[in-house]
Design an enzyme around this catalytic site. Structure first.
Site, short mmCIF file in Angstrom:
data_model
loop_
_atom_site.label_atom_id
_atom_site.label_comp_id
_atom_site.label_asym_id
_atom_site.label_seq_id
_atom_site.Cartn_x
_atom_site.Cartn_y
_atom_site.Cartn_z
CE LYS A 1 2.85 9.18 1.98
NZ LYS A 1 1.50 8.97 1.53
CD GLU B 1 -7.76 10.45 7.49
OE1 GLU B 1 -7.57 10.79 6.32
OE2 GLU B 1 -6.86 10.48 8.36
CB THR C 1 -2.79 8.31 -1.62
OG1 THR C 1 -1.55 8.97 -1.35
CG2 THR C 1 -2.51 7.00 -2.32
N GLY D 1 -3.25 15.14 6.62
CA GLY D 1 -4.28 16.02 6.06
C GLY D 1 -5.20 16.59 7.14
N GLY E 1 -5.33 6.75 2.68
CA GLY E 1 -3.88 6.87 2.63
C GLY E 1 -3.27 6.80 4.02
CE LYS F 1 -5.68 7.47 7.95
NZ LYS F 1 -5.38 8.29 6.76
C1 5RP Z 1 -5.17 12.69 6.17
C2 5RP Z 1 -4.33 11.49 6.12
C3 5RP Z 1 -3.78 11.11 4.79
O1 5RP Z 1 -4.31 9.87 4.41
C4 5RP Z 1 -2.28 11.05 4.86
O2 5RP Z 1 -1.82 12.31 5.30
C5 5RP Z 1 -1.67 10.73 3.50
O3 5RP Z 1 -1.87 11.79 2.63
P1 5RP Z 1 -1.31 11.78 1.15
O4 5RP Z 1 -1.99 10.66 0.45
O5 5RP Z 1 -1.69 13.13 0.59
O6 5RP Z 1 0.19 11.59 1.23
O7 5RP Z 1 -4.08 10.80 7.08
O8 5RP Z 1 -5.50 13.04 7.47
#
Ligand code: 5RP
Length: 231
Positions: A126, A108, A32, A102, A87, A99
């Site tokens: 979400k 973050e 995202t 990723g 995201g 969070k």
């Molecule tokens: C990475 C994060 C991302 O923002 C979270 O996993 C959302 O990912 P996506 O937009 O691919 O669903 O926290 O560490």
């Protein structure tokens, strides 16, 4: 593009409207956030937006943003970030988040805590009443403590999985740490859990972002919804 991808893109593009010339922008991580980065790059290229710098939250984000020509900077040159766009994996009605899907949760959270405004972009899938319902809680641990931290999390009631990468090897964060995905189910008291994790030496960071988001932009079947802190 699937509906979910479309919703993510819509949310990202709506959030980018808040970015103005002269701003320092925290760049999140994930699919995202990538839509937001791509949009920022497009606006810079067309001249509709000028004079911004981004501070990336991860190596993949750094690579994407620099490949698209977004000027990048660091905390060495900027004490505060005007706006971070990122995201999330799960969002509750108080705008608390999970969070770390990723694996970039540590940087973050550093970016978010240094930001005047934290805009979270998600698709409507979400949203949940209680964090932990839809997504396990990522916990970043130092490799030395792996087994004892895993047992610690199990002792708190979670089913715990060591995150692996695409070649089935342990996933390493940008800081060479490991991620334990801790499935607690719906978490009754997120603040109490966060406090326990924050007192644990081997835990570098956890994915509970409590009271950090200032707004959440949600893309869904009815278009864009903006959720704001305190109503
Ligand atoms: C990475 C994060 C991302 O923002 C979270 O996993 C959302 O990912 P996506 O937009 O691919 O669903 O926290 O560490």
């Amino acid at each position: 593009m699937t509906k979910t991808e479309e919703y993510k893109r819509m949310a990202a593009e709506a959030a980018v409207e808040a970015v103005k010339p002269g701003m320092v922008v925290g760049l999140g991580t994930g699919s995202t956030a990538n839509y937001a980065i791509t949009r920022l790059a497009k606006l810079l290229k067309s001249g509709e937006l000028t004079d911004i710098v981004g501070i990336p939250s991860s190596v993949p984000t750094n690579d994407l943003a620099s490949s698209l020509g977004i000027p990048l900077s660091t905390f060495a040159d900027h004490a505060k970030i005007d706006i971070t766009i990122d995201g999330a994996d799960e969002v509750d009605p108080d705008l608390n988040l999970i969070k770390g899907g990723g694996g970039a949760l540590l940087q973050e959270k550093i970016l978010a805590q240094a930001s005047l405004r934290v805009v979270i972009i998600v698709d409507e899938g979400k949203l949940s009443d209680k964090l932990g319902t839809r997504f396990p809680l990522p916990v970043e641990v130092v490799p030395f403590g792996l087994h004892t931290e895993k047992r610690f999390l199990e002792g708190l009631g979670a089913k715990v999985t060591l995150r692996e990468n695409v070649i089935a090897k342990p996933f390493r964060t940008d800081h060479r740490n490991l991620i334990l995905d801790a499935d607690f189910g719906p978490i009754e008291d997120v603040r109490a859990l966060a406090e326990k994790l924050e007192h644990r030496a081997g835990v570098v960071e956890h994915g509970l972002f409590l009271g950090i988001a200032t707004e959440v932009v949600v893309g869904g079947k009815n278009g864009i919804t903006r959720l704001k802190k305190n109503g």
